[in-house]
Write an enzyme that holds these catalytic residues in place. Structure first.
Site, PDB file in Angstrom:
ATOM      1  N   HIS A 283       0.826  -1.205   0.000  1.00 43.27           N
ATOM      2  CA  HIS A 283       0.000   0.000   0.000  1.00 43.27           C
ATOM      3  C   HIS A 283       0.862   1.258   0.000  1.00 43.27           C
ATOM      4  O   HIS A 283       0.570   2.237  -0.692  1.00 43.27           O
ATOM      5  CB  HIS A 283      -0.924  -0.053   1.223  1.00 43.27           C
TER       6      HIS A 283
ATOM      7  N   GLU B 247       2.181   1.816  -3.395  1.00 44.91           N
ATOM      8  CA  GLU B 247       1.105   2.397  -4.232  1.00 44.91           C
ATOM      9  C   GLU B 247       1.087   3.929  -4.084  1.00 44.91           C
ATOM     10  O   GLU B 247       1.055   4.671  -5.069  1.00 44.91           O
ATOM     11  CB  GLU B 247      -0.239   1.791  -3.813  1.00 44.91           C
ATOM     12  N   HIS B 248       1.122   4.405  -2.835  1.00 50.35           N
ATOM     13  CA  HIS B 248       1.142   5.863  -2.603  1.00 50.35           C
ATOM     14  C   HIS B 248       2.348   6.508  -3.284  1.00 50.35           C
ATOM     15  O   HIS B 248       2.236   7.536  -3.934  1.00 50.35           O
ATOM     16  CB  HIS B 248       1.235   6.152  -1.099  1.00 50.35           C
TER      17      HIS B 248
ATOM     18  N   GLU C 144      -4.175   8.170   7.360  1.00 50.41           N
ATOM     19  CA  GLU C 144      -5.103   7.239   6.697  1.00 50.41           C
ATOM     20  C   GLU C 144      -5.429   6.078   7.646  1.00 50.41           C
ATOM     21  O   GLU C 144      -6.580   5.666   7.783  1.00 50.41           O
ATOM     22  CB  GLU C 144      -4.476   6.713   5.388  1.00 50.41           C
TER      23      GLU C 144
END
Lengths: 430, 431
Positions: free
Chosen positions: A65, A68-69, A140
């Site tokens: 993840h 991905e960012h 997040e």
């Protein structure tokens, strides 16, 4: 370029696997204004322990993840800025087993496709920007910590799975992401973002031959090393659930309660996996759908609200069903559902219920095909599992009452059951 | 063969005092029907209208309980059906939604369109009644459902914070009301009173039916005339949404809850709504400020300062309220607030680059064109124009946004005033 036509739903899919291994699928949607493209790698949150060649690697939770960012930030620009100039909206998401990068736009499709292919295949990370991202992803993670629907779901997975990393939150924790470095990100990118591990799907207002030509040319310009030999390492997962019950407290209006059944029939791929998924969803709909007597009884007694829902997740290595929602009395809800399951396992389900829910499922499938987002994401997910979104209707039509009754008896074993509850904190409220 | 739709061309006419709007298109595999009944948002009626949404979807005279009703929908190939309330400015819209597959994709002939219209007629004009009113048993159950729904808005912290700041900011205005109503109103609502209220709503309030799909307008009209008959009087004149409101001193509100992330919302009045000439410029201002990943809030609060995962602004086009919002660590409250206020100030001072303008025009145009691929959004766009009293075609709105220049931006932005700053924070730490 090959193409396959699906007469009943009036769709045609074009396909080619490029010399570098990238699988490309194109679906023109007549009359549509927008184009949606999704570039996906078979790499998700569960892939944190693997072997490349002879080297065994363990990476921090949440790194897929995090990667991905970080793909959106380049040395001298930000990818969002590029897409904004063409008007496209872009995004990305990471699930347990894949990472997807996407855009949607009503024009400049060629330009946007180039941006998409290039930014995903050309990583740039610096220590400084990696550190900065930890603050953003930290927020997040905290946002999800405050989300009771997320909490009750992820807790259920933690209860069901004892070892398998599907029990770990996709974004990781504030502590685990603190260990991420740019070097680790480069390593994960090199391991999992090889074209042969990826699929590109483009759907909408497109001319397939022209789009394919553009993709071919883009890929020919780039050099890729041979595909790395990657072996993903997963711990042995016992058949039984880890905990039968897990509870948490958050500020909620009503308690939330989910019941999970951990699948014991694993290892399926292709149409067999698709059939198991469709059978299970039909079964859940017969038992718990709004057209079921149980649903109405629960609703009439005030034990459930319209949030009550069900789902079945089907992967080769792990699968589970989930049913539940908001309830004023989790224990009474659990007891009622458990009793219903017992009774149903003894009696089986009736042909009328089966036929009704099958009709319903056909309509739901047709409706979903209005959405280019659904088509692209679902198509990719099914392809990764060796089957095809456009096999849904024929496979569904081939399912018999016996199939579903068999599913009923094999899926709902008490040892496979776990429960997750979130209740209000005593200090909650205004 | 159909051609790509580049304009939203609903054909409108009156049937039985109802506005019927049909958009024929072959691009969808389903047919979508939406019925919209308009009501003034008010303390007197808000809970009753919300409760009606629950009761109407419960049962009809032909399908007298939820089980029969839901199983009928299953037989209509899993028709999606819902009745709900939505807030648009100071209007509470009772909204019925039905979507059925188009017959051409099914192996059997089913007359699904007529059955769909008949079902909509059942729900609206032939609800399940006992002694000439809604059934007591259903009323009691649906009061409980509505109560739970109101209580549960606390589950979604962004929505909750948004509702709370709206209550604080618009105290005394209808806009402050939660669209699902107030639990305190529930006990006094009776079956007879609610049914009487519904009859009046049906007879007097603006009522529109939208249909999108591969259908013939004449056929839809015939079915509607057959299955949806209501006696309609003169349509009621509903009070307009109040957009112009002087702002005094900025108010700061802090609320505590058991959360780990702070929710910082900054509510502004723009004095501009959908019907104003400056509306396209305001949409641009919102886009530059916080509508997109290239916007000032995202870049400065998230990308540069690393303070938040989301930092954005949203516009209510009917009320003219602009809301900035971010999820932050409460220890960073002052810093985040200062950066957010600074971004608004920069827009107001015209410190906007050519690139920001170009990106915002491009992304807005794209966003608006994308709604052409969703039946629901096509209806929503058209209805927003009708509701505001100023219908712009899609092409017109896109053209007006394209022509917005720096003067237009600063003029629209200069009218924005900060009204209320709200922080939802944890229970720990000092005041």
């Amino acid at each position: 370029m090959q193409s396959t036509s699906f007469e009943q739903i009036q769709e045609r899919v074009y396909h080619e696997t490029l010399p570098n291994g990238l699988a490309v699928y194109l679906l023109p949607k007549h009359g549509f204004s927008k184009t949606y493209a999704v570039f996906t790698t078979r790499y998700g949150s569960i892939d944190s322990h693997f072997r490349v060649g002879t080297q065994e690697v363990r990476v921090p939770d949440g790194i897929a993840h995090f990667l991905e960012h970080k793909m959106f930030e380049k040395k001298d620009h930000d990818v969002f800025q590029l897409f904004s100039q063409t008007g496209a909206s872009s995004n990305a998401f990471t699930s347990f087993n894949r990472t997807a990068y996407l855009f949607s736009s009503t024009g400049n499709v060629e330009k946007n496709l180039e941006i998409l292919l290039d930014f995903v295949q050309e990583p740039y990370f610096s220590e400084q920007s990696v550190e900065k991202e930890k603050g953003i992803i930290g927020q997040e993670i905290r946002m999800y910590d405050d989300d009771p629907d997320w909490k009750v779901y992820t807790n259920l997975l933690k209860a069901m799975y004892q070892q398998h990393p599907v029990r770990i939150e996709i974004a990781g924790t504030v502590d685990s992401i603190a260990q991420i470095t740019s070097e680790l990100l480069y390593q994960c990118h090199a391991t999992f973002y090889h074209p042969s591990n990826m699929l590109l799907f483009v759907v909408g207002a497109i001319d397939p031959p022209a789009i394919l030509e553009l993709i071919r040319e883009n890929q020919q310009r780039k050099q890729f090393p041979p595909a790395p030999a990657v072996e993903r390492l997963f711990p042995q997962e016992p058949a039984e659930v880890g905990e039968q019950r897990i509870e948490a407290q958050l500020s909620v209006g009503l308690p939330k309660c989910l019941i999970g059944h951990k699948e014991s029939r694993l290892g399926l791929t292709g149409d067999a996996l698709l059939k198991q998924e469709l059978c299970s969803k039909l079964l859940l709909d017969v038992l718990f759908g709004q057209g079921s007597p149980l649903y109405q009884r629960l609703y009439d007694s005030g034990l459930i609200t319209e949030t009550f829902d069900f789902d079945y997740s089907a992967e080769s290595a792990y699968a589970y069903s989930v049913v539940g929602g908001d309830t004023p009395d989790p224990d009474r809800l659990l007891e009622t559902i458990a009793r219903e399951i017992d009774a149903r396992m003894a009696e089986g389900i009736a042909a009328e219920e089966f036929n009704r829910c099958k009709r319903k499922r056909i309509g739901q499938y047709l409706r979903a095909l209005n959405s280019v987002e659904y088509i692209a994401n679902q198509f990719t997910s099914y392809k990764f599992n060796g089957t095809d979104l456009f096999r849904v209707l024929p496979v569904l039509e081939g399912i018999t009452l016996d199939d579903v009754n068999q599913r009923l008896r094999e899926h709902f074993r008490p040892a496979q059951r776990a429960v997750s509850i979130v209740r209000a904190t005593s200090t909650g409220g205004k | 063969m159909s051609v790509p739709v580049t304009e939203i061309g609903f054909e409108s006419r009156q049937v039985n005092g109802i506005g019927l709007h049909v958009l024929k298109t072959a691009k969808f595999k389903t047919i979508t029907l939406v019925v919209l009944i308009e009501q003034a948002l008010s303390e007197e009626n808000v809970t009753k209208t919300a409760l009606l949404a629950h009761l109407l979807k419960r049962a009809t005279s032909r399908l007298p309980d939820s089980l029969a009703l839901r199983q009928h929908l299953d037989y209509l190939y899993g028709a999606v059906f819902d009745v709900d309330v939505v807030k648009k400015g100071e209007r509470q819209i009772l909204q019925l939604y039905l979507e059925v597959p188009h017959e051409q994709f099914l192996s059997s002939e089913e007359r699904l369109l007529e059955q769909a219209v008949q079902f909509v007629g059942d729900v609206l004009t032939r609800p399940y009644l006992e002694n000439g009113a809604f059934a007591e048993k259903y009323l009691a159950a649906e009061k409980e459902s509505l109560r739970k729904r109101i209580d549960s808005i606390i589950d979604d912290k962004i929505k909750y914070a948004n509702q709370r700041i709206t209550e604080e900011m618009c105290k005394g205005e209808p806009y402050a009301l939660l669209v699902y109503g107030r639990t305190a109103d529930l006990p006094a609502i009776t079956a007879a009173g609610l049914y009487q209220y519904y009859r009046e709503l049906l007879a007097h309030n603006p009522l529109h039916v939208f249909v999108v799909g591969d259908v013939e307008r004449d056929q839809v009209e015939q079915y509607l005339a057959r299955h949806l008959q209501v006696e309609r009087g003169e349509p009621a004149q509903l009070p307009p949404t109040v957009v112009q409101k002087a702002v005094g001193e900025v108010r700061e509100v802090v609320e505590r809850l058991d959360v780990t992330q702070g929710k910082l919302h900054i509510g502004c009045r723009t004095q501009i709504s959908y019907r104003d000439d400056d509306y396209p410029a305001l949409v641009m201002v919102n886009g530059i400020l916080g509508g997109f990943p290239h916007s000032k809030l995202f870049l400065n609060v998230r990308e540069k300062a690393s303070l938040a995962y989301y930092a954005a602004s949203r516009l209510d086009s009917h009320k003219g309220v602009l809301m900035m919002m971010a999820g932050i660590d409460v220890a960073q409250y002052e810093k985040a607030k200062a950066i957010m206020l600074e971004q608004l100030r920069l827009v107001q001072e015209g410190r906007i680059s050519e690139l920001e303008i170009k990106q915002t025009k491009a992304t807005l145009a794209n966003q608006y064109r994308e709604l052409l691929d969703s039946a629901r959004l096509l209806i929503d766009f058209t209805y927003n124009g009708m509701l505001s009293g100023r219908r712009r075609s899609l092409g017109e709105l896109l053209q007006q946004m394209e022509e917005v220049d720096m003067d237009d931006l600063t003029r629209a932005a200069s009218r924005i005033q900060i009204d209320t700053i709200y922080l939802l924070r944890d229970n720990k730490g000092g005041a």
